[in-house]
Design a protein around this motif. Structure first.
Motif: not given
Ligand code: URA
Length: 242
Positions: A31-42
């Motif tokens: 959603d437009g933001q860099v995410c550096r966490s593989p565990a982030q829930k999407v």
């Protein structure tokens, strides 16, 4: 909701560890933001981009391929080009396979999918989903051959085939014929014609159930099936179109 690394793997060909590396390296935005966490829930519907390329979440994919001759109809082969190798980069993802086989020298309609249950339903011998082919033969047909197809040809090895539809589309010495099969045995069309003393010189699959090969699709290219086309595979009215 799903972990970002898992989401990425399911929609591309990257492995779980590659997904983790790409995410940690900042190659993925959610959603437009860099995410550096593989565990982030999407969410499945999240707007995920990998190296600037937008990925649209699809539970399964269904591609129509117009197969050229000379390409192997399997998922992978170490030496020879396969139908899955014909997919463009953006269409590639884990688990795609050809639903049903065509011989290497056969042209025409192949469905590429990662939906095992759908492929199973389409190929199940109990469903009798019809497959329509066009073939060029080395010599004209006679009534004996036509009757053998009507009754169900007996192959040279003693295999009894189900009755098949056969009609001549053009007859100029090397006839162009249309055959509809309700089963799928190995080299079936070639063996059926061999059983009546004919050689198949050219073979193309033109329809599976009610799904007709898009003749505007150049050989070697794919396009996604529409929802209606997907359902048309199981359209029982197909044989009345002949
Ligand atoms: N029958 C054949 O002989 N070959 C094919 O590829 C498909 C049906």
């Amino acid at each position: 909701m799903e972990r970002l690394d898992k989401w990425l793997c399911s929609q591309t060909t990257v492995t779980r560890s590659e997904a983790g590396r790409l995410i940690r390296a900042g190659c993925v935005t959610v959603d437009g933001q860099v995410c550096r966490s593989p565990a982030q829930k999407v969410e499945p519907a999240a707007q995920v981009m990998l190296n600037g390329r937008a990925l649209t979440y699809e539970r399964h994919v269904y591609w129509m391929l117009n197969k050229p001759a000379g390409i192997l109809c399997v998922s992978r082969d170490p030496k020879v080009q396969t139908v899955v190798d014909l997919l463009p980069e953006e269409a590639r993802r884990r688990g795609i396979f050809p639903a049903g086989r065509l011989d290497k020298d056969t042209h025409g309609l192949v469905l590429l999918t990662d939906d095992g249950a759908f492929a199973h339903a389409m190929l199940s011998p109990r469903r009798h989903v019809p497959k329509r082919y066009h073939a060029v033969l080395d010599k004209p047909l006679d009534d004996v051959a036509a009757e053998a197809f009507r009754a169900g040809p007996l192959l040279a090895d003693g295999t009894q085939c189900l009755p098949a539809q056969l009609r001549v589309l053009q007859d100029n010495g090397r006839p162009l014929v249309e055959v509809v099969l309700y089963e799928g045995k190995f080299h079936q069309i070639k063996r059926m014609f061999a059983a009546v003393g004919r050689h198949v010189e050219w073979l193309k699959r033109v329809a599976i159930g009610g799904l007709v090969l898009d003749e505007t699709l150049p050989e070697g290219q794919v396009r996604p099936l529409t929802e209606a086309e997907k359902l048309s595979i199981f359209n029982e009215n197909f044989s009345t179109n002949l």
